[in-house]
Design a protein around this motif. Structure first.
Motif, PDB file in Angstrom:
ATOM      1  N   HIS A 136       0.831  -1.200   0.000  1.00  0.00           N
ATOM      2  CA  HIS A 136       0.000   0.000   0.000  1.00  0.00           C
ATOM      3  C   HIS A 136       0.871   1.259   0.000  1.00  0.00           C
ATOM      4  O   HIS A 136       1.926   1.303   0.621  1.00  0.00           O
ATOM      5  CB  HIS A 136      -0.934  -0.001   1.206  1.00  0.00           C
ATOM      6  CG  HIS A 136      -2.010  -1.038   1.114  1.00  0.00           C
ATOM      7  ND1 HIS A 136      -3.082  -0.910   0.257  1.00  0.00           N
ATOM      8  CD2 HIS A 136      -2.178  -2.215   1.742  1.00  0.00           C
ATOM      9  CE1 HIS A 136      -3.857  -1.964   0.372  1.00  0.00           C
ATOM     10  NE2 HIS A 136      -3.324  -2.779   1.267  1.00  0.00           N
ATOM     11  N   PHE A 137       0.388   2.269  -0.698  1.00  0.00           N
ATOM     12  CA  PHE A 137       1.116   3.531  -0.766  1.00  0.00           C
ATOM     13  C   PHE A 137       0.118   4.662  -0.989  1.00  0.00           C
ATOM     14  O   PHE A 137      -1.030   4.454  -1.382  1.00  0.00           O
ATOM     15  CB  PHE A 137       2.143   3.523  -1.906  1.00  0.00           C
ATOM     16  CG  PHE A 137       1.595   3.081  -3.241  1.00  0.00           C
ATOM     17  CD1 PHE A 137       0.799   3.921  -4.014  1.00  0.00           C
ATOM     18  CD2 PHE A 137       1.880   1.805  -3.728  1.00  0.00           C
ATOM     19  CE1 PHE A 137       0.296   3.503  -5.238  1.00  0.00           C
ATOM     20  CE2 PHE A 137       1.384   1.382  -4.957  1.00  0.00           C
ATOM     21  CZ  PHE A 137       0.584   2.237  -5.712  1.00  0.00           C
ATOM     22  N   TYR A 138       0.591   5.869  -0.694  1.00  0.00           N
ATOM     23  CA  TYR A 138      -0.174   7.071  -1.012  1.00  0.00           C
ATOM     24  C   TYR A 138       0.292   7.542  -2.381  1.00  0.00           C
ATOM     25  O   TYR A 138       1.483   7.772  -2.596  1.00  0.00           O
ATOM     26  CB  TYR A 138       0.065   8.162   0.032  1.00  0.00           C
ATOM     27  CG  TYR A 138      -0.706   9.428  -0.241  1.00  0.00           C
ATOM     28  CD1 TYR A 138      -2.023   9.555   0.156  1.00  0.00           C
ATOM     29  CD2 TYR A 138      -0.105  10.502  -0.896  1.00  0.00           C
ATOM     30  CE1 TYR A 138      -2.746  10.716  -0.095  1.00  0.00           C
ATOM     31  CE2 TYR A 138      -0.816  11.660  -1.155  1.00  0.00           C
ATOM     32  CZ  TYR A 138      -2.131  11.761  -0.756  1.00  0.00           C
ATOM     33  OH  TYR A 138      -2.844  12.909  -1.015  1.00  0.00           O
ATOM     34  N   LEU A 139      -0.635   7.689  -3.311  1.00  0.00           N
ATOM     35  CA  LEU A 139      -0.273   8.027  -4.689  1.00  0.00           C
ATOM     36  C   LEU A 139      -0.412   9.526  -4.924  1.00  0.00           C
ATOM     37  O   LEU A 139      -1.468  10.114  -4.664  1.00  0.00           O
ATOM     38  CB  LEU A 139      -1.163   7.252  -5.660  1.00  0.00           C
ATOM     39  CG  LEU A 139      -0.765   7.323  -7.139  1.00  0.00           C
ATOM     40  CD1 LEU A 139      -1.155   6.020  -7.849  1.00  0.00           C
ATOM     41  CD2 LEU A 139      -1.403   8.520  -7.851  1.00  0.00           C
ATOM     42  N   ILE A 140       0.646  10.138  -5.416  1.00  0.00           N
ATOM     43  CA  ILE A 140       0.619  11.526  -5.866  1.00  0.00           C
ATOM     44  C   ILE A 140       0.759  11.502  -7.384  1.00  0.00           C
ATOM     45  O   ILE A 140       1.708  10.913  -7.909  1.00  0.00           O
ATOM     46  CB  ILE A 140       1.756  12.352  -5.238  1.00  0.00           C
ATOM     47  CG1 ILE A 140       1.620  12.365  -3.710  1.00  0.00           C
ATOM     48  CG2 ILE A 140       1.742  13.781  -5.783  1.00  0.00           C
ATOM     49  CD1 ILE A 140       2.728  13.128  -3.001  1.00  0.00           C
ATOM     50  N   PRO A 141      -0.161  12.121  -8.120  1.00  0.00           N
ATOM     51  CA  PRO A 141      -0.090  12.073  -9.586  1.00  0.00           C
ATOM     52  C   PRO A 141       1.162  12.734 -10.135  1.00  0.00           C
ATOM     53  O   PRO A 141       1.861  13.477  -9.429  1.00  0.00           O
ATOM     54  CB  PRO A 141      -1.350  12.842 -10.022  1.00  0.00           C
ATOM     55  CG  PRO A 141      -2.224  12.909  -8.828  1.00  0.00           C
ATOM     56  CD  PRO A 141      -1.318  12.884  -7.642  1.00  0.00           C
ATOM     57  N   GLU A 142       1.426  12.497 -11.392  1.00  0.00           N
ATOM     58  CA  GLU A 142       2.546  13.149 -12.073  1.00  0.00           C
ATOM     59  C   GLU A 142       2.428  14.659 -11.918  1.00  0.00           C
ATOM     60  O   GLU A 142       1.362  15.247 -12.089  1.00  0.00           O
ATOM     61  CB  GLU A 142       2.546  12.779 -13.556  1.00  0.00           C
ATOM     62  CG  GLU A 142       3.714  13.362 -14.334  1.00  0.00           C
ATOM     63  CD  GLU A 142       3.710  12.925 -15.782  1.00  0.00           C
ATOM     64  OE1 GLU A 142       4.791  12.924 -16.391  1.00  0.00           O
ATOM     65  OE2 GLU A 142       2.625  12.591 -16.302  1.00  0.00           O
ATOM     66  N   GLY A 143       3.522  15.295 -11.549  1.00  0.00           N
ATOM     67  CA  GLY A 143       3.507  16.733 -11.358  1.00  0.00           C
ATOM     68  C   GLY A 143       2.824  17.180 -10.087  1.00  0.00           C
ATOM     69  O   GLY A 143       2.704  18.380  -9.824  1.00  0.00           O
TER      70      GLY A 143
END
Length: 298
Positions: A136-143
């Motif tokens: 599991h991870f926290y996803l930050i979008p590209e940019g």
């Protein structure tokens, strides 16, 4: 969460600018953090807070091999005690360039994928496969481009209203996320001009409208995007732009990056000469950082 150094507003003073009846200033957000500079700081702030609230230990994000976002996220995550995974577009090239070497030194795991696979990064199955590999991870979008990034840039825009008196606010535009947040933060009180760094950047108007619609119920009519100063497109630079950058830095002592801020300043100077800005007005430009890219170019 992440350290923030208060930044100055510096006047760009020249005889021909005074003769045009314009006062020109720059908000030096390139000085807000050694590694998480400019708008990257504001785009990451609330994403990192949300990751902490959700008790995530890992952050995963995306970018190219020279990405300011990858560089900044790696530094910010280390400062906040997160582990990081960077999904990098393209094959590994050794020795690593300075961006990826720095990210790795900050503890970021680098996961390389083909350009074809990278285009699928927003698909559910793609994300699930990454979870199978990394947990599991926290996803930050590209940019760093999401609603929480807009929230951070909204806060920055709101702060500017209290910090400085100006008629026009100018900033470079890549994805439109920073522009949307600043427009929301300023409201309809000032005119905001975004300078697209992309060739054929007309689509950005629709993107910014979508960002604002997802973020706020208010109607904002105080902004525009100028597409005349891309100088060949994203990550491109003409001899004209490089010459402008060199002379600007020599005259005013402010370093510019050629991907974003140099294009904006070249556009502002040209618009002043064309008498675009109302005489007697004050123009405030935002330096959005990204100077780590200049190390690569040099």
């Amino acid at each position: 969460m992440i350290n923030y150094n208060p930044t100055p507003i510096q006047q760009i003073n020249s005889e021909w600018i005074r003769a045009a009846g314009i006062q020109l200033f720059m908000k030096r957000e390139d000085m807000n953090h050694p590694h998480i500079s400019g708008n990257k700081w504001w785009k990451l702030k609330y994403n990192l807070e949300r990751a902490k609230e959700l008790k995530h230990k890992n952050i995963l994000t995306f970018g190219g091999a020279f990405s300011n976002h990858i560089y900044s996220t790696a530094a910010a995550a280390k400062e906040c005690d997160f582990e990081t995974i960077g999904v990098i577009r393209g094959e590994e090239v050794l020795p690593l360039n300075s961006t990826l070497r720095f990210a790795k030194e900050m503890g970021m795991q680098l996961h390389y994928i083909s350009r074809e696979a990278y285009r699928k990064k927003n698909e559910f199955e793609f994300t699930e496969n990454l979870k199978d590999k990394y947990g599991h991870f926290y996803l930050i979008p590209e940019g760093g481009s999401n609603v929480l990034a807009i929230k951070g840039c909204d806060e920055f825009g709101s702060n500017l209203i209290h910090e400085s008196d100006f008629d026009y606010l100018c900033l470079p535009v890549g994805t439109g996320t920073t522009l949307a947040g600043i427009v929301a933060g300023i409201g309809n009180t000032k005119r905001v001009i975004g300078f697209s760094v992309l060739m054929g950047g007309d689509f950005l108007v629709a993107d910014v409208k979508a960002h604002l619609s997802n973020y706020s119920t208010n109607d904002f009519s105080n902004w525009e995007i100028n597409t005349d100063y891309h100088f060949g497109g994203y990550a491109k630079a003409t001899n004209e732009l490089i010459s402008f950058k060199k002379h600007f830095e020599m005259e005013f002592g402010i370093p510019l990056d050629r991907i974003y801020t140099a294009k904006m300043m070249a556009g502002i100077f040209d618009l002043i000469q064309k008498e675009y800005f109302k005489r007697g007005s004050t123009v405030l430009a935002i330096h959005t950082g990204g100077m780590q890219g200049e190390v690569i170019q040099k």
